[in-house]
Scaffold this active site. Structure first.
Site, PDB file in Angstrom:
ATOM      1  N   ASN A  33     -27.183 -27.022 -37.699  1.00 59.84           N
ATOM      2  CA  ASN A  33     -28.088 -27.737 -36.789  1.00 59.84           C
ATOM      3  C   ASN A  33     -29.540 -27.649 -37.249  1.00 59.84           C
ATOM      4  O   ASN A  33     -30.443 -28.097 -36.550  1.00 59.84           O
ATOM      5  CB  ASN A  33     -27.955 -27.204 -35.358  1.00 59.84           C
ATOM      6  CG  ASN A  33     -28.389 -25.758 -35.216  1.00 59.84           C
ATOM      7  OD1 ASN A  33     -28.654 -25.072 -36.206  1.00 59.84           O
ATOM      8  ND2 ASN A  33     -28.466 -25.283 -33.984  1.00 59.84           N
ATOM      9  N   ASP A  57     -24.446 -28.010 -33.476  1.00 57.60           N
ATOM     10  CA  ASP A  57     -24.671 -26.642 -33.022  1.00 57.60           C
ATOM     11  C   ASP A  57     -23.314 -26.047 -32.644  1.00 57.60           C
ATOM     12  O   ASP A  57     -22.666 -26.508 -31.702  1.00 57.60           O
ATOM     13  CB  ASP A  57     -25.609 -26.666 -31.805  1.00 57.60           C
ATOM     14  CG  ASP A  57     -25.896 -25.280 -31.245  1.00 57.60           C
ATOM     15  OD1 ASP A  57     -25.253 -24.307 -31.677  1.00 57.60           O
ATOM     16  OD2 ASP A  57     -26.765 -25.180 -30.363  1.00 57.60           O
ATOM     17  N   SER A  76     -26.053 -18.550 -38.105  1.00 62.22           N
ATOM     18  CA  SER A  76     -26.779 -17.583 -37.290  1.00 62.22           C
ATOM     19  C   SER A  76     -28.158 -17.377 -37.884  1.00 62.22           C
ATOM     20  O   SER A  76     -28.312 -17.360 -39.114  1.00 62.22           O
ATOM     21  CB  SER A  76     -26.066 -16.223 -37.254  1.00 62.22           C
ATOM     22  OG  SER A  76     -26.844 -15.290 -36.517  1.00 62.22           O
ATOM     23  N   LYS A 106      -7.412 -21.234 -34.633  1.00 64.22           N
ATOM     24  CA  LYS A 106      -6.089 -21.105 -34.010  1.00 64.22           C
ATOM     25  C   LYS A 106      -5.395 -22.461 -33.932  1.00 64.22           C
ATOM     26  O   LYS A 106      -4.207 -22.594 -34.266  1.00 64.22           O
ATOM     27  CB  LYS A 106      -6.251 -20.501 -32.617  1.00 64.22           C
ATOM     28  CG  LYS A 106      -4.964 -20.369 -31.813  1.00 64.22           C
ATOM     29  CD  LYS A 106      -5.239 -19.658 -30.498  1.00 64.22           C
ATOM     30  CE  LYS A 106      -3.993 -19.649 -29.603  1.00 64.22           C
ATOM     31  NZ  LYS A 106      -3.732 -20.985 -29.021  1.00 64.22           N
ATOM     32  N   TYR A 146     -29.505  -9.626 -32.138  1.00 62.40           N
ATOM     33  CA  TYR A 146     -28.766  -9.891 -33.378  1.00 62.40           C
ATOM     34  C   TYR A 146     -27.649  -8.871 -33.565  1.00 62.40           C
ATOM     35  O   TYR A 146     -26.492  -9.233 -33.813  1.00 62.40           O
ATOM     36  CB  TYR A 146     -29.724  -9.849 -34.561  1.00 62.40           C
ATOM     37  CG  TYR A 146     -29.098 -10.191 -35.889  1.00 62.40           C
ATOM     38  CD1 TYR A 146     -28.599 -11.464 -36.143  1.00 62.40           C
ATOM     39  CD2 TYR A 146     -29.021  -9.246 -36.914  1.00 62.40           C
ATOM     40  CE1 TYR A 146     -28.037 -11.786 -37.372  1.00 62.40           C
ATOM     41  CE2 TYR A 146     -28.468  -9.551 -38.141  1.00 62.40           C
ATOM     42  CZ  TYR A 146     -27.968 -10.818 -38.366  1.00 62.40           C
ATOM     43  OH  TYR A 146     -27.413 -11.134 -39.589  1.00 62.40           O
TER      44      TYR A 146
END
Length: 329
Positions: A33, A57, A76, A106, A146
């Site tokens: 993003n 995002d 991140s 999954k 963080y």
């Protein structure tokens, strides 16, 4: 052709991962993003037939058409200057973003590798740090957004592995450097090189006795690639155990640049780790991996990259407009 989704693709590590997987003849779907990533990094692959980019995002629902064999979650903020300015997004990408991508893995029956960090060890009471050490983290300190996002990321990844039998990998990344780092992202290496190229004195926080261990990006990418294709599902440290004090590191940069600046000292930030050195015995054993590029070689390659930047890039004080993004939190 195997298909891989790489989140954080426009970032420092994400762009190097895109390059490696394209070279390995994967079809690469990059996602970012641009909150801390750079569109310039994606431009490197735009014309490649096996590359697709999606601006998105990952803390919002993620949908990918077609099959997926692998997911690498590297989205991140990764430097204090970023996650202190966008703390909520840092928490969301580590929690909601990871949850979304685990659900996607999954559904697609894909193997997922999540990027954790040496910051899960906090200001460690064990040295060097091995994977069995639980860490010494302040969950409500300024860096906690963080550290705890990454610790939650590891926990939910292991929950999906145990409950859903998902094939997952966790890499704990120690300080890494190389071309495509943001010059002004606040981390020590680009900060020192940027100050050197701008003929500024090098700023050391504290007395400079705190230590770090720096791994060149090519070595890290090799470790990631091997871990992804292994059958190991628990956290693995990847980093260079060659430890150096920050003060000595600053002097190495001054020697490399041949500049006449000096080192100046400022107060140490809250909860800044005093020691950082990976124990990589597990990576040696299960991945047959160890770093190969010496620091003097890697620093020269990185310094040459920063020297190639324009004057405007060297003098840019802030890469992002966080204020406008915070309106969406």
């Amino acid at each position: 052709m195997k298909r891989v989704l790489i989140t954080g693709a426009a970032g420092f590590l994400g762009s190097h991962l895109c390059e490696r997987f394209l070279n390995e003849n994967f079809f690469v779907i990059g996602m970012d993003n641009f909150i801390t990533g750079s569109p310039k990094n994606i431009d490197l692959f735009k014309t490649h037939n096996n590359f697709q980019f999606i601006e998105h995002d990952v803390s919002k629902y993620v949908q990918i058409d077609g099959d997926l064999d692998f997911i690498l979650h590297f989205a991140s903020p990764a430097s204090p200057i970023d996650y202190l300015k966008i703390p909520i997004q840092t928490l969301k990408v580590g929690s909601l973003g990871t949850h979304n991508l685990l659900g996607l893995a999954k559904a697609k029956k894909a193997t997922i590798l999540v990027a954790s960090t040496s910051e899960v060890y906090g200001d460690p009471l064990v040295h060097p740090q091995n994977e069995s050490y639980f860490g010494n983290v302040n969950p409500i300190g300024p860096r906690g957004v963080y550290d705890e996002a990454k610790r939650f990321q590891e926990a939910i990844t292991m929950a999906y592995h145990r409950f859903h039998n998902l094939d997952s990998k966790i890499i704990r990344i120690f300080n890494t450097y190389g071309p495509r780092m943001r010059l002004n992202d606040g981390r020590v290496l680009p900060a020192f090189i940027g100050q050197s190229l701008r003929n500024e004195d090098l700023t050391v926080f504290g007395d400079g006795s705190q230590t770090r261990s720096f791994c060149y990006v090519d070595d890290l990418i090799e470790g990631i690639y091997r871990l992804l294709h292994s059958d190991y599902n628990y956290p693995v440290n990847i980093g260079n155990p060659n430890e150096i004090t920050i003060k000595d590191f600053a002097n190495e940069i001054l020697k490399l640049s041949g500049s006449s600046q000096k080192v100046i000292f400022k107060d140490l930030p809250e909860n800044d780790p005093l020691k950082r050195k990976p124990d990589i015995d597990l990576a040696r054993k299960i991945l047959d991996w160890k770093p190969k590029i010496q620091r003097n070689e890697g620093l020269k390659l990185t310094y040459d990259y920063f020297c190639s930047l324009s004057v405007e890039e060297l003098n840019k004080k802030d890469h992002q407009n966080f204020e406008s993004y915070n309106n969406y939190l």
